[in-house]
Design an enzyme around this catalytic site. Sequence first.
Site, PDB file in Angstrom:
ATOM      1  N   ASP A 163      37.225  42.327  31.778  1.00  0.00           N
ATOM      2  CA  ASP A 163      35.877  42.892  31.919  1.00  0.00           C
ATOM      3  C   ASP A 163      36.016  44.254  32.588  1.00  0.00           C
ATOM      4  O   ASP A 163      36.336  44.354  33.776  1.00  0.00           O
ATOM      5  CB  ASP A 163      35.007  41.955  32.766  1.00  0.00           C
ATOM      6  CG  ASP A 163      33.580  42.471  32.914  1.00  0.00           C
ATOM      7  OD1 ASP A 163      33.277  43.554  32.387  1.00  0.00           O
ATOM      8  OD2 ASP A 163      32.776  41.787  33.567  1.00  0.00           O
ATOM      9  N   GLU A 186      34.482  46.650  34.255  1.00  0.00           N
ATOM     10  CA  GLU A 186      33.371  47.091  35.099  1.00  0.00           C
ATOM     11  C   GLU A 186      33.864  47.283  36.520  1.00  0.00           C
ATOM     12  O   GLU A 186      34.840  46.681  36.931  1.00  0.00           O
ATOM     13  CB  GLU A 186      32.240  46.058  35.099  1.00  0.00           C
ATOM     14  CG  GLU A 186      31.586  45.818  33.746  1.00  0.00           C
ATOM     15  CD  GLU A 186      30.394  44.883  33.878  1.00  0.00           C
ATOM     16  OE1 GLU A 186      29.308  45.351  34.256  1.00  0.00           O
ATOM     17  OE2 GLU A 186      30.573  43.680  33.613  1.00  0.00           O
TER      18      GLU A 186
END
Length: 644
Positions: free
Chosen positions: A311, A313
Amino acid sequence: MMKTNLIRSVLLALTVCLTGLTFFTACEDSITINAGNADKYQEAENVYSYVRSITGARQPSVITLFGEELDSTYVYVELSEKALFNIYIKLETDTAALDRYNRANGTNYEMYPGNYVNFINDGRETIAANESKTEPMEIMIRPWGTVGKTYALPIVATIRHNAVKMSPEGYCIFLIKPQPEKLDSNKGTGIKNILYIEVNDENILNAGEYTMKKSGKPFFDVVNIFAANINYNKETGKAYVHCNENVLHILQNANTYIRPLQAKGIKVVLTILGNHDESGVANLSDKTAADFAKTLKQYVDIYGLDGVDFDDEYSRYNHKNPSPGLVVPSGKALARLCYECRKLMPDKIVSVYDFEQYKPVGPIDGTPVSEIIDYSYWGAYANWNQNGATIMKLDKSQYGPSSFNLNYSDSNGGIYINDAKKLRSEGWGIQMYYNLKAGHYDYSSQFNQLGNILFDDGVLWTGTVYKKGSSIGERNIPDYKAYLGSWSVTPAKGSRVFPSMVPTNKALNIRIIENVAGESYKVYGWGDNTETLPFIMNYTSSGRVAINLPQTVLDESRGGLEWTWVARTNFMPVASTMVKDSIEAVFQGYIDNKGAFTIGVSRTYSSFIQALQPVFDFNSTSAYLQIKGSPNFYYAQEPFTLTK
């Protein structure tokens, strides 16, 4: 968008003696053994060696073997003081160590046969001069034995120098548990349900309580543990894995949290997320990516995981002057990391959460992304987007353009039935869900709808809920009759009252009476002057109650005037905010073990439902609709608390 994890600086404690993550850095090439000056140890006394499990378990580590699957574990060898020169190590199994363990602990474990145990690099390693322990040493275990029986595997280390002795307690014991083959989660339509769970708040065991009615297969195919982190060590120039205490608890208790899901056919994957420093999954150099992939393989092997998920982020990328071992972030760099993981773990899941940052793009060394990753999914909830499949050049079966946020109290939460229908009809292969909160919401109705849409089969929920940190589920199914009677209703979160503001602790007094015995109720008194306008509340098989909307009621006191109970999506009663489509379980709740009763929003509509109220002239095109009763009309905004 996923909520930021508040990661505390808790290093993964591998063992009592290990203080950092240094052992999870990637193993270098084989160390050349140097005999050194053996005379320096001639006067040494009480220098002992110990074999340690790298999992950090104080008790014997448990290795579960499913069917014919191989498994790996890791140990390291530690000396009681630093080595004066390179010390040669060799791992072996030892029946005498098991005999000592059985006598000391009153057990009678049978030895797991050594010919089913393979030591990588023949179990050979060195402790370098001025060091006190080896790098992680991998042990592969092939399946053998009787299903359900527990065996013991004792590991010792032989040392090529008389001055270094193995401590009598320096052996390491693994318990081996053969189990049947894992169940197959394939439900026949080619679609996989992927679930993220925020383990800072929730228990992953709840994912295993939803099964298909006909086949008995699990509703969820994959559970992603959200999340471990990628961080950067400025001294070494390497990336490493950081786990907070919640992730660490699950990993170190894999037999409690992970194995039960895997036994049901659910794969368990570890998500790797940025953690507010310069490193990320999309800016590792080729060498750093290869090293980090080795670290991830160790995590997968040690904790028996089914793969890794990335992910992109919360990283603070340096786009102009990256630190050593890092590069300018790009889709190529993310694809390289995935590629290195695929090379080391060809039979494991490699997946990508597709959101704001970089998407893996290839080819990498001639291999397209579609052959590197297993699947990806768009991560902005309430927003269909299939562009990622085009950019990554993935087949439809590998991509999910729609994701559902199951944390209904947040923005963009809910399940969108039309998107699920579109996903099935257009041949997409992934439906993603975020943050199951089984202790707060009853998803039975929505999951049942999705099961029939995606798999031509309904969904059953056991009603069992696991609280965070607990391995024991609680089953609370209130009886139909428990809801009957008079209740006092108060806003649990200071909900507003329309149109004038009154004290938020002002209570409603409602009555719940039988409608269809065992199936539904009539609810009177919700708001002012509604004794003649009851709405219907249904009783579910899981002991919850659900209010489906809209509902039409005839007001006999006004000559049969027709009123409609509706949900609205705005504080003002504007015609455009009234939800006119039929929705299952707009509001729902249940009586908890203390006798309290909550009514909360459980929506399947694309705009957040804020109100439950009656209106008449439901099809009016005027800006405002009339509301029955006095101006102080109360409505339900998630949640309300009911007590008898």
